[in-house]
Design a protein around this motif. Structure first.
Motif, PDB file in Angstrom:
ATOM      1  N   VAL A  93     -16.588  43.894 -20.985  1.00  0.00           N
ATOM      2  CA  VAL A  93     -15.386  43.351 -21.626  1.00  0.00           C
ATOM      3  C   VAL A  93     -15.714  42.952 -23.069  1.00  0.00           C
ATOM      4  CG1 VAL A  93     -13.618  41.554 -21.577  1.00  0.00           C
ATOM      5  CG2 VAL A  93     -14.460  42.525 -19.430  1.00  0.00           C
ATOM      6  N   ALA A  94     -16.860  42.307 -23.264  1.00  0.00           N
ATOM      7  CA  ALA A  94     -17.249  41.855 -24.605  1.00  0.00           C
ATOM      8  C   ALA A  94     -17.510  43.032 -25.531  1.00  0.00           C
ATOM      9  CB  ALA A  94     -18.483  40.963 -24.525  1.00  0.00           C
ATOM     10  N   LEU A  95     -18.157  44.081 -25.026  1.00  0.00           N
ATOM     11  CA  LEU A  95     -18.386  45.261 -25.862  1.00  0.00           C
ATOM     12  C   LEU A  95     -17.061  45.827 -26.368  1.00  0.00           C
ATOM     13  CD1 LEU A  95     -21.154  47.272 -23.949  1.00  0.00           C
ATOM     14  CD2 LEU A  95     -21.432  45.858 -25.992  1.00  0.00           C
ATOM     15  N   GLU A  96     -16.063  45.870 -25.483  1.00  0.00           N
ATOM     16  CA  GLU A  96     -14.761  46.406 -25.869  1.00  0.00           C
ATOM     17  C   GLU A  96     -14.069  45.513 -26.896  1.00  0.00           C
ATOM     18  OE1 GLU A  96     -12.453  47.183 -22.366  1.00  0.00           O
ATOM     19  OE2 GLU A  96     -14.018  48.421 -21.465  1.00  0.00           O
ATOM     20  N   VAL A  97     -14.144  44.195 -26.689  1.00  0.00           N
ATOM     21  CA  VAL A  97     -13.505  43.276 -27.632  1.00  0.00           C
ATOM     22  C   VAL A  97     -14.115  43.436 -29.026  1.00  0.00           C
ATOM     23  CG1 VAL A  97     -13.189  40.856 -28.255  1.00  0.00           C
ATOM     24  CG2 VAL A  97     -12.811  41.581 -25.900  1.00  0.00           C
ATOM     25  N   LEU A  98     -15.427  43.511 -29.107  1.00  0.00           N
ATOM     26  CA  LEU A  98     -16.087  43.640 -30.404  1.00  0.00           C
ATOM     27  C   LEU A  98     -15.722  44.945 -31.088  1.00  0.00           C
ATOM     28  CD1 LEU A  98     -19.643  42.224 -29.618  1.00  0.00           C
ATOM     29  CD2 LEU A  98     -17.758  41.082 -30.812  1.00  0.00           C
ATOM     30  N   GLU A  99     -15.476  45.977 -30.321  1.00  0.00           N
ATOM     31  CA  GLU A  99     -15.068  47.252 -30.900  1.00  0.00           C
ATOM     32  C   GLU A  99     -13.599  47.227 -31.309  1.00  0.00           C
ATOM     33  OE1 GLU A  99     -14.767  52.002 -29.656  1.00  0.00           O
ATOM     34  OE2 GLU A  99     -16.069  50.635 -28.531  1.00  0.00           O
ATOM     35  N   GLN A 100     -12.767  46.583 -30.482  1.00  0.00           N
ATOM     36  CA  GLN A 100     -11.324  46.564 -30.752  1.00  0.00           C
ATOM     37  C   GLN A 100     -10.934  45.556 -31.822  1.00  0.00           C
ATOM     38  OE1 GLN A 100     -10.451  45.689 -26.668  1.00  0.00           O
ATOM     39  NE2 GLN A 100      -9.697  47.758 -26.226  1.00  0.00           N
ATOM     40  N   LEU A 101     -11.688  44.454 -31.934  1.00  0.00           N
ATOM     41  CA  LEU A 101     -11.353  43.396 -32.894  1.00  0.00           C
ATOM     42  C   LEU A 101     -12.643  42.862 -33.521  1.00  0.00           C
ATOM     43  CD1 LEU A 101      -8.761  41.843 -33.860  1.00  0.00           C
ATOM     44  CD2 LEU A 101      -9.388  40.081 -32.205  1.00  0.00           C
ATOM     45  N   GLY A 147     -14.776  29.658 -13.807  1.00  0.00           N
ATOM     46  CA  GLY A 147     -15.059  29.790 -12.385  1.00  0.00           C
ATOM     47  C   GLY A 147     -16.534  29.607 -12.097  1.00  0.00           C
ATOM     48  N   GLY A 148     -17.157  30.622 -11.483  1.00  0.00           N
ATOM     49  CA  GLY A 148     -18.579  30.569 -11.189  1.00  0.00           C
ATOM     50  C   GLY A 148     -19.460  31.114 -12.282  1.00  0.00           C
ATOM     51  N   GLY A 149     -18.886  31.544 -13.396  1.00  0.00           N
ATOM     52  CA  GLY A 149     -19.675  31.934 -14.555  1.00  0.00           C
ATOM     53  C   GLY A 149     -19.982  33.414 -14.688  1.00  0.00           C
ATOM     54  N   GLY A 150     -19.426  34.274 -13.826  1.00  0.00           N
ATOM     55  CA  GLY A 150     -19.754  35.691 -13.898  1.00  0.00           C
ATOM     56  C   GLY A 150     -19.284  36.353 -15.177  1.00  0.00           C
ATOM     57  N   LEU A 151     -18.017  36.193 -15.514  1.00  0.00           N
ATOM     58  CA  LEU A 151     -17.498  36.772 -16.758  1.00  0.00           C
ATOM     59  C   LEU A 151     -18.101  36.065 -17.961  1.00  0.00           C
ATOM     60  CD1 LEU A 151     -15.528  38.812 -18.023  1.00  0.00           C
ATOM     61  CD2 LEU A 151     -13.771  37.037 -17.929  1.00  0.00           C
ATOM     62  N   LEU A 152     -18.230  34.753 -17.866  1.00  0.00           N
ATOM     63  CA  LEU A 152     -18.818  33.963 -18.944  1.00  0.00           C
ATOM     64  C   LEU A 152     -20.244  34.418 -19.227  1.00  0.00           C
ATOM     65  CD1 LEU A 152     -18.214  31.377 -20.724  1.00  0.00           C
ATOM     66  CD2 LEU A 152     -19.434  30.103 -18.963  1.00  0.00           C
ATOM     67  N   GLY A 153     -21.028  34.648 -18.163  1.00  0.00           N
ATOM     68  CA  GLY A 153     -22.414  35.065 -18.340  1.00  0.00           C
ATOM     69  C   GLY A 153     -22.541  36.467 -18.887  1.00  0.00           C
ATOM     70  N   GLY A 154     -21.759  37.397 -18.339  1.00  0.00           N
ATOM     71  CA  GLY A 154     -21.836  38.770 -18.799  1.00  0.00           C
ATOM     72  C   GLY A 154     -21.404  38.921 -20.244  1.00  0.00           C
ATOM     73  N   MET A 155     -20.264  38.322 -20.584  1.00  0.00           N
ATOM     74  CA  MET A 155     -19.788  38.398 -21.957  1.00  0.00           C
ATOM     75  C   MET A 155     -20.674  37.591 -22.893  1.00  0.00           C
ATOM     76  SD  MET A 155     -15.621  38.267 -21.598  1.00  0.00           S
ATOM     77  CE  MET A 155     -15.415  38.562 -23.365  1.00  0.00           C
ATOM     78  N   GLY A 156     -21.121  36.419 -22.419  1.00  0.00           N
ATOM     79  CA  GLY A 156     -21.963  35.573 -23.250  1.00  0.00           C
ATOM     80  C   GLY A 156     -23.260  36.245 -23.648  1.00  0.00           C
ATOM     81  N   ALA A 157     -23.863  37.005 -22.726  1.00  0.00           N
ATOM     82  CA  ALA A 157     -25.109  37.696 -23.025  1.00  0.00           C
ATOM     83  C   ALA A 157     -24.920  38.706 -24.148  1.00  0.00           C
ATOM     84  CB  ALA A 157     -25.623  38.391 -21.763  1.00  0.00           C
ATOM     85  N   VAL A 158     -23.775  39.393 -24.122  1.00  0.00           N
ATOM     86  CA  VAL A 158     -23.485  40.377 -25.162  1.00  0.00           C
ATOM     87  C   VAL A 158     -23.196  39.693 -26.498  1.00  0.00           C
ATOM     88  CG1 VAL A 158     -21.829  42.138 -25.912  1.00  0.00           C
ATOM     89  CG2 VAL A 158     -22.627  42.095 -23.544  1.00  0.00           C
ATOM     90  N   LEU A 159     -22.345  38.677 -26.475  1.00  0.00           N
ATOM     91  CA  LEU A 159     -21.951  38.009 -27.707  1.00  0.00           C
ATOM     92  C   LEU A 159     -23.123  37.289 -28.346  1.00  0.00           C
ATOM     93  CD1 LEU A 159     -18.541  36.646 -26.415  1.00  0.00           C
ATOM     94  CD2 LEU A 159     -18.880  38.491 -28.075  1.00  0.00           C
ATOM     95  N   ARG A 160     -23.991  36.724 -27.544  1.00  0.00           N
ATOM     96  CA  ARG A 160     -25.168  36.033 -28.072  1.00  0.00           C
ATOM     97  C   ARG A 160     -26.042  36.991 -28.876  1.00  0.00           C
ATOM     98  NH1 ARG A 160     -28.106  31.516 -26.590  1.00  0.00           N
ATOM     99  NH2 ARG A 160     -30.352  31.618 -26.949  1.00  0.00           N
ATOM    100  N   ALA A 161     -26.180  38.227 -28.377  1.00  0.00           N
ATOM    101  CA  ALA A 161     -27.058  39.199 -29.025  1.00  0.00           C
ATOM    102  C   ALA A 161     -26.380  39.926 -30.183  1.00  0.00           C
ATOM    103  CB  ALA A 161     -27.543  40.214 -27.990  1.00  0.00           C
ATOM    104  N   LEU A 162     -25.114  40.297 -30.007  1.00  0.00           N
ATOM    105  CA  LEU A 162     -24.448  41.151 -30.995  1.00  0.00           C
ATOM    106  C   LEU A 162     -23.530  40.412 -31.951  1.00  0.00           C
ATOM    107  CD1 LEU A 162     -23.500  44.220 -28.755  1.00  0.00           C
ATOM    108  CD2 LEU A 162     -25.606  43.798 -30.054  1.00  0.00           C
ATOM    109  N   ALA A 163     -23.045  39.247 -31.556  1.00  0.00           N
ATOM    110  CA  ALA A 163     -22.107  38.504 -32.408  1.00  0.00           C
ATOM    111  C   ALA A 163     -22.358  37.006 -32.264  1.00  0.00           C
ATOM    112  CB  ALA A 163     -20.667  38.849 -32.034  1.00  0.00           C
ATOM    113  N   PRO A 164     -23.514  36.532 -32.695  1.00  0.00           N
ATOM    114  CA  PRO A 164     -23.887  35.132 -32.456  1.00  0.00           C
ATOM    115  C   PRO A 164     -23.012  34.104 -33.151  1.00  0.00           C
ATOM    116  CG  PRO A 164     -25.445  36.189 -33.949  1.00  0.00           C
ATOM    117  CD  PRO A 164     -24.572  37.271 -33.402  1.00  0.00           C
ATOM    118  N   THR A 165     -22.213  34.516 -34.126  1.00  0.00           N
ATOM    119  CA  THR A 165     -21.339  33.556 -34.801  1.00  0.00           C
ATOM    120  C   THR A 165     -19.986  33.396 -34.103  1.00  0.00           C
ATOM    121  OG1 THR A 165     -20.434  35.243 -36.293  1.00  0.00           O
ATOM    122  CG2 THR A 165     -22.402  34.053 -37.039  1.00  0.00           C
TER     123      THR A 165
END
Length: 335
Positions: free
Chosen positions: A166-174, A185-203
């Motif tokens: 989801v995060a890869l798509e957001v960064l490409e689309q916007l 919730g239990g952090g699944g989407l937060l963790g998956g997207m967070g890992a991408v954003l931390r590495a590719l878009a830390p700001t």
């Protein structure tokens, strides 16, 4: 920056691999501007339309990536999962694509439309557990007894890699996105997207969102340890349930990162429902499949409205909020 355990959160390369696997199975979901919310709160608000996925939420991404990574022998033995509904639909849909037997344990109070949807996809449903946490216990016991894969709704490198797409798509689309609000919730989407954003878009500012009734993560992060959280009836049923130490690690990592925070639950059911009526209940976009996909994103809408004063300092060209959630879409009939 906080050190994130590589045994819990996926590498960006793993998320890219997941995106490649998903390419022929699931097209990127659309990202649309909400004119109603943008005008109402004075910032640019965009929604990631995960409700347009076949099962009505982002959950199918992680489920498919898990199934795709299993061997033929493992898939032949089948899989088991516990779910409040959306994860179960994702697992059932992916299992059908791979012709894999699937057993889903869901709480007795799970929406009937979700249970019916899981069964319609060919999976077996056991809804005898009184709540989600009890369903997870029996699902794990089933997996251990039968020697088959248990697909956790919120944990697992392969599952989180799928959600991170989801995060890869957001960064490409916007590319100019400044803030992303993610149902927690239990952090699944937060963790998956967070890992991408931390590495590719830390700001990019990451905001995890929960309601008062589903604030297991924020309460535990504030306490520094897992806090027992009651299972109570809630409109945001997809966010309900207890978290464990691994999920807590995800929440702590997001909170400690330079541009991240975990928004404590401040929206009660009545205010969540009111936000849904104002911005999702009118016009063409509503909760998918009788509300099955709308629960988690309602919290994101409420937090967007409540967080107005904290986003107005940004320049007009960069004031973006993206509700990355399973699907309350604020789009008016005139859009």
């Amino acid at each position: 920056m906080a050190t994130l355990n590589p045994a819990i959160l996926p590498a960006v390369s793993a998320v890219r691999d997941a995106a490649q696997r998903l390419r022929s199975f699931l097209p990127p979901s659309r990202l649309v501007r909400s004119h109603a919310l943008s005008d109402a709160i004075g910032v640019e608000v965009w929604f990631k339309l995960e409700l347009e996925n076949p099962t009505g939420s982002f959950k199918v991404r992680g489920a498919y990536n898990v199934l795709a990574g299993l061997s033929d022998a493992e898939r032949a033995r089948g899989v088991v999962a516990s779910s409040a509904g959306n994860h179960g639909l994702g697992v059932a849909y992916a299992a059908k694509a791979f012709k894999t037997p699937a057993m889903l344990y869901v709480p007795s109070n799970a929406p009937q439309v979700k249970k019916d949807g899981i069964r319609a996809l060919g999976a077996i449903v056991n809804d005898e557990a009184p709540d989600y946490d009890a369903a997870m216990v029996v699902a794990k016991a089933h997996a251990a007894r039968e020697g088959i894969r248990y697909i956790n709704p919120c944990l697992g490198l392969d599952l989180l890699a799928g959600q991170g797409t989801v995060a890869l798509e957001v960064l490409e689309q916007l590319p100019s996105v400044q803030t992303i609000m993610i149902c927690t919730g239990g952090g699944g989407l937060l963790g998956g997207m967070g890992a991408v954003l931390r590495a590719l878009a830390p700001t990019v500012r990451v905001v995890g969102v929960q309601t008062v009734e589903t604030a297991a993560m924020s309460t535990s992060v504030q306490a520094g340890h897992v806090v027992d959280w009651p299972s109570t009836p809630t409109l945001a049923d997809g966010l309900a349930g207890q978290i464990d130490d691994d999920a807590l690690h995800i929440g702590q990592g997001v909170r400690r990162r330079a541009a991240g925070r975990l928004r404590r639950g401040t929206r009660r059911n009545d205010r969540v429902a009111a936000a849904h009526r104002r911005h999702g209940g009118r016009g063409r976009w509503r909760g998918h499949r009788g509300g099955a996909a709308s629960r988690s994103s309602q919290g994101a809408v409420g937090a967007t409205r409540g967080g107005r004063e904290r986003t107005q300092h940004r320049s007009p060209a960069t004031r973006y909020l993206v509700g990355a959630a399973s699907g309350l879409i604020a789009r008016t009939a005139g859009e």
